[in-house]
Design an enzyme around this catalytic site. Structure first.
Site, PDB file in Angstrom:
ATOM      1  N   TRP A 320       0.912  -1.029   0.089  1.00 37.74           N
ATOM      2  CA  TRP A 320      -0.096  -0.285  -0.170  1.00 37.74           C
ATOM      3  C   TRP A 320       0.853   1.313  -0.157  1.00 37.74           C
ATOM      4  O   TRP A 320       0.398   2.338  -0.437  1.00 37.74           O
ATOM      5  CB  TRP A 320      -0.823   0.034   1.203  1.00 37.74           C
ATOM      6  CG  TRP A 320      -1.659   1.103   1.496  1.00 37.74           C
ATOM      7  CD1 TRP A 320      -3.045   1.437   0.760  1.00 37.74           C
ATOM      8  CD2 TRP A 320      -1.390   2.423   2.062  1.00 37.74           C
ATOM      9  NE1 TRP A 320      -3.246   2.709   1.229  1.00 37.74           N
ATOM     10  CE2 TRP A 320      -2.417   3.323   1.850  1.00 37.74           C
ATOM     11  CE3 TRP A 320      -0.261   2.693   2.878  1.00 37.74           C
ATOM     12  CZ2 TRP A 320      -2.553   4.691   2.681  1.00 37.74           C
ATOM     13  CZ3 TRP A 320      -0.244   4.058   3.413  1.00 37.74           C
ATOM     14  CH2 TRP A 320      -1.319   5.186   3.200  1.00 37.74           C
ATOM     15  N   HIS A 321       2.064   1.089   0.644  1.00 39.51           N
ATOM     16  CA  HIS A 321       2.950   2.204   0.848  1.00 39.51           C
ATOM     17  C   HIS A 321       3.527   2.853  -0.761  1.00 39.51           C
ATOM     18  O   HIS A 321       3.937   3.917  -0.754  1.00 39.51           O
ATOM     19  CB  HIS A 321       3.901   2.211   1.620  1.00 39.51           C
ATOM     20  CG  HIS A 321       3.382   2.153   3.217  1.00 39.51           C
ATOM     21  ND1 HIS A 321       2.958   1.103   3.664  1.00 39.51           N
ATOM     22  CD2 HIS A 321       3.457   3.091   4.064  1.00 39.51           C
ATOM     23  CE1 HIS A 321       2.347   1.449   4.977  1.00 39.51           C
ATOM     24  NE2 HIS A 321       2.665   2.635   5.085  1.00 39.51           N
ATOM     25  N   GLY A 322       3.564   1.976  -1.500  1.00 36.39           N
ATOM     26  CA  GLY A 322       3.976   2.232  -2.774  1.00 36.39           C
ATOM     27  C   GLY A 322       4.561   1.284  -3.643  1.00 36.39           C
ATOM     28  O   GLY A 322       4.510   0.078  -3.356  1.00 36.39           O
ATOM     29  N   PHE A 471       2.381   8.370  -0.784  1.00 34.76           N
ATOM     30  CA  PHE A 471       1.981   6.987  -0.787  1.00 34.76           C
ATOM     31  C   PHE A 471       0.501   6.953  -1.442  1.00 34.76           C
ATOM     32  O   PHE A 471      -0.156   7.720  -1.444  1.00 34.76           O
ATOM     33  CB  PHE A 471       2.031   6.421   0.478  1.00 34.76           C
ATOM     34  CG  PHE A 471       3.471   6.404   1.154  1.00 34.76           C
ATOM     35  CD1 PHE A 471       4.448   6.092   0.227  1.00 34.76           C
ATOM     36  CD2 PHE A 471       3.869   6.806   2.033  1.00 34.76           C
ATOM     37  CE1 PHE A 471       5.805   6.117   0.667  1.00 34.76           C
ATOM     38  CE2 PHE A 471       5.006   6.870   2.918  1.00 34.76           C
ATOM     39  CZ  PHE A 471       6.114   6.533   2.019  1.00 34.76           C
TER      40      PHE A 471
END
Lengths: 471, 439
Positions: A320-322, A471
């Site tokens: 999810w962060h990248g 993000f």
């Protein structure tokens, strides 16, 4: 636009505040009882806020709201098929704008002849997409009623305080307050102080700490990294990301409070954790609870194939962060630790001295940030070689220098990552009830110092973007 | 309740005060501290709005040109300095930072205004384009105020020494039959004043100089300054607060050049010393270290005494991006320009870089010298007016002619290529010098 931008502080925010107050005044006169001018003003400024940085992608966000609005109505009537469609739509949008280019580039590097689309990541897409998903699922579960007013749903999703970097506000948290909220002087005072505290965290602490981490962990600093340098650099980043992100959350919660919204807390002194499981109860709480409620528990939670559930949740948390493999690795790293803790540490945790638990947890958190920081695996390898003493230089001047040149910053960062306010409150209330005048003076002085120091440090600041807005 | 209201009113008033300052007072246009023009309000176009550039530039403009910017910056620096644990013999390292859109450059061009007979430098303006500036690899600040010394770290990333040596050799091949070609590479202060514990922050210059000189053709006269300057490190041969050397350092360099070129340079006592007090140079802007600001120094320069000379300038006009857009007609002026304020002290020599300077002297030596230089070289020619009948000075970043034509037209007999090591190693200087041969 970001909250710690001078333009936001001294143009956008005052203009918005005046317009909002005017709208509130009109609302009080009840010339149009069914229409909330306050909400209209909030939506208008939210769209301007978003369009300021993303003039084209604001249309994407609006389209997303339109679709989710009708899907929500569909779920209320027909249930699951609309939910499935809504989930596919939202995750499809996220996949397209956040991950498509990455996967195409990976396929191309493996020799698969695909063209790599050049798609810029729309700011805040991870946050507003997850908010939309939470809304649809809550409507499906009937934990919250469907929103039949498009403008209200637009307000919920586009509300600028939490639009681009969270916290991920559940629809149920603010559903009632969208149409019925009241602001008293305590809300305003608490909200303003919270906003200033967040500003201070970001500008006074995070921005300065980022100078250390950037100096030591990028460019020539990384090339000549010593063991001490790697530790100093990553510990600086550890504090930086906390003050950066929790600062943003404080500012969002503070603005929300001034407007009459009560967002849930997103942090609870994560570096005071006694295990990694505990850390994730305290860090980015809105994301953790999202995955727990909408993925982990529906997958079976603790009841069946728990290990698989944990790994899936943590891989997705990381990703999810990248769109980068290091984030996936970061998620797997935590997934494994949480799983191991479940069967080992957590069963004996009460018998282990607290100080050891803190040290154990912080060491793993710091290692985790090492994985998180480097998207390039070559650089990550270089960093960890230094981190574990596998380089020639144990120490270097630049690293040692950052300890003394920023000596008080380190001290303040350590102190403010602990529950100082709670301790102070407890300590003061032990011997006497705080005098309101003394409290007022203290808070006024604090507000003055925070604002003036932040403004001074914002002049000439070149590293002012919030980490989580990417993000 | 009442107290909450008071707090709300107090914070609102504070915010309102800042809004008044930031939105109603005149905006800053130039930062003396950073020695650069501040951002202007961007031009509007629908395309830039669509792409998000316009709004971004408006935010940048607002943050870059706030009223009292330098005052606020000083507050910011003071605040940052308070974060440090203080020690008596502190050495700090300031890593190179991202630069704002308008670039602060190492060499500054003052705007000249005519005041009676005198040229007075009123303020600084940027002069050179980005690829011509000295590479900012970070600043090492040694000691505390009032005697802190700021040193620009040297990082030889581009390895420009070989192409530079090739260009110098090409000059020798081209001009060897009509003129002597000299090469002077000027070490920077960090080579002499870097404390041992901070040596890892900078690359050593001596090996680079050795390598460079070994690549230069033996027919080129090398003016090796390393030892010459090294013998005088106890004197003020480098400025403490500026990236340049001091005029005294340039004097020793001129003496060494004179020795190699077989001309005479008088003893220092034969020059007329002049002092600009309280000089704080470019390193404050680079390091943003308040210790540097609090360590002003005397800028002592030396004017030739008893020698008649006339200086003629051909000034270049520059646009906002510091590109040459025109050239003024030759006009006479002072070689040593009177500067207003102390921050422009290094511009005493010729006023700026963007010009071709021709000095005709009453010297009975029939030789004519062409100095091809960066800003370090500005401090050298004044010592040589008694040694050559003409001294020409061109800056490699501002020269639009074919160098062969220039040398022929002015019957140049000696060509001194004098640059600091950072410019040499950046690759930029070599590329420019090479271009002048091909124009």
């Amino acid at each position: 636009m970001v909250f710690s931008d001078l333009f936001f502080l001294f143009v956008f925010l005052p203009v918005f505040a005046l317009s909002y107050l005017l709208a509130a005044w009109v609302d009080r006169r009840k010339t149009m009882p069914s229409f909330s001018w306050r909400n209209a003003m909030l939506v208008l400024f939210s769209l301007i806020f978003y369009a300021w940085g993303e003039p084209v992608y604001v249309l994407l966000m609006l389209s997303s709201v339109v679709v989710n609005y009708f899907v929500g109505l569909g779920i209320a009537q027909k249930g699951k098929p609309f939910l499935v469609f809504g989930l596919v739509f939202n995750l499809g949008v996220l996949a397209t704008f956040k991950y498509l280019s990455f996967f195409c580039a990976e396929l191309l590097s493996l020799g698969v002849p695909v063209s790599v689309p050049r798609i810029a990541l729309p700011i805040g897409i991870s946050f507003y997409t997850f908010q939309s998903i939470s809304y649809l699922i809550d409507v499906y579960r009937r934990t919250t009623p469907v929103q039949r007013s498009f403008k209200n749903l637009l307000l919920y999703i586009s509300m600028f305080p939490q639009l681009i970097a969270g916290p991920i506000v559940r629809y149920g948290t603010v559903a009632h307050e969208i149409n019925d909220r009241h602001v008293n002087s305590e809300d305003l005072a608490e909200g303003m102080m919270r906003f200033l505290r967040g500003l201070g965290k970001k500008v006074i602490l995070a921005n300065q700490l980022s100078e250390i981490s950037t100096q030591l962990l990028t460019g020539s600093g990384l090339e000549n990294l010593s063991t001490v340098g790697s530790w100093v650099g990553i510990v600086a980043f550890t504090f930086q990301i906390y003050f950066d992100f929790s600062g943003y959350s404080d500012m969002a919660i503070g603005i929300g409070r001034c407007l009459g919204f009560h967002f849930n807390e997103n942090f609870d002194h994560p570096y005071c954790c006694v295990s990694i499981t505990d850390f994730w109860r305290r860090w980015h709480i809105s994301l953790g609870t999202f995955f727990r409620d909408y993925l982990y528990i529906p997958m079976g939670g603790n009841r069946r194939h728990q290990a698989l559930n944990i790994m899936v949740v943590w891989m997705l948390t990381g990703f999810w962060h990248g769109a980068s493999w290091n984030f996936l690795l970061w998620g797997i790293f935590y997934g494994i630790i949480v799983m191991v803790e479940k069967y080992t540490l957590l069963k004996v945790i009460k018998r282990i001295p607290q100080v050891l638990l803190h040290l154990y947890s912080l060491l793993l958190v710091v290692i985790g940030w090492g994985i998180f920081y480097f998207e390039d695996f070559g650089q990550m390898k270089q960093f960890f070689r230094a981190f574990f003493g596998r380089v020639e230089a144990f120490s270097d001047f630049a690293a040692v220098n950052t300890l003394s040149s920023y000596g008080w910053l380190w001290v303040v960062a350590i102190i403010f990552s602990m529950p100082l306010r709670e301790w102070l409150n407890r300590w003061v209330s032990r011997w006497q009830k705080p005098r309101p005048v003394l409290l007022l003076v203290t808070r006024s002085v604090l507000a003055f110092l925070l604002l003036s120091a932040s403004v001074a440090l914002l002049v000439g600041a070149t590293n002012n973007a919030f980490l989580y807005t990417r993000f | 309740m009442r107290h909450n209201r008071f707090l709300v009113a107090f914070i609102t008033l504070m915010m309102a005060a800042f809004v008044v300052v930031f939105c109603t007072l005149p905006r800053s246009r130039y930062s003396e501290l950073e020695k650069r023009d501040l951002l202007r309000f961007p031009n509007f176009s629908w395309q830039s709005l669509r792409e998000g550039n316009f709004t971004q530039k408006v935010s940048n403009w607002f943050s870059d040109s706030e009223p009292f910017r330098d005052v606020l910056m000083r507050g910011s620096m003071e605040l940052k300095s308070q974060m440090a644990f203080k020690t008596k013999s502190a050495v700090t390292f300031h890593a190179a930072q991202e630069e704002p859109e308008t670039t602060m450059v190492m060499d500054s061009l003052p705007k000249e205004v005519e005041l009676g007979d005198q040229r007075v430098i009123e303020e600084f303006h940027n002069s050179v384009n980005a690829n011509a500036k000295m590479e900012n690899a970070g600043v090492i600040v040694v000691g505390n105020s009032p005697s802190a010394r700021a040193l620009m770290a040297f990082k030889n990333k581009n390895k420009g020494e070989k192409p530079f040596a090739e260009v110098v050799n090409a000059y020798q091949k081209t001009f060897g039959s009509v003129a002597n070609v000299y090469c002077m590479i000027i070490p920077t202060a960090v080579e002499y004043y870097c404390p041992v514990n901070a040596e890892s922050c900078t690359d050593p210059e001596f090996p680079v100089l050795t390598e460079l000189y070994s690549l230069i053709d033996s027919a080129v006269y090398v003016v090796d300054l390393y030892r010459v300057l090294g013998e005088h490190v106890d004197e003020d041969i480098y400025l403490r607060t500026d990236h340049h050397w001091a005029p005294l350092g340039a004097y020793y360099a001129a003496r060494q050049f004179a020795l190699v070129a077989d001309v005479e340079v008088p003893e220092l006592v034969n020059f007329e010393a002049d002092t600009i007090k309280n000089y704080v140079g470019s390193m404050y802007g680079f390091s943003k270290d308040v210790n540097v600001k609090k360590s002003p120094e005397d800028f002592v320069y030396y004017k030739p005494r008893g020698i008649e000379y006339t200086t003629t300038y051909r000034k270049y006009d520059l646009d906002e991006d510091f590109q040459i857009v025109g050239e003024e007609k030759p006009h006479q002026g002072d070689f040593f320009v009177k500067v207003s304020g102390s921050s422009s002290a290094y511009c005493t020599f010729m006023g700026s870089d963007a010009r071709i300077t021709q000095v005709k002297t009453a010297s009975d030596c029939p030789r004519r010298l062409l100095v091809m230089k960066d800003s370090f070289g500005n401090a050298i020619p004044g010592y040589l007016f008694g040694s050559f009948e003409e001294v020409h000075v061109i800056d490699f970043r501002y020269f639009t002619y074919n160098i062969k034509d220039y040398v022929e037209e002015h019957s140049i007999t000696d060509i001194l290529i004098a640059n600091n090591i950072s410019h040499v190693c950046s690759g930029a200087a070599g590329a420019y010098y090479s271009k002048f041969l091909k124009k």
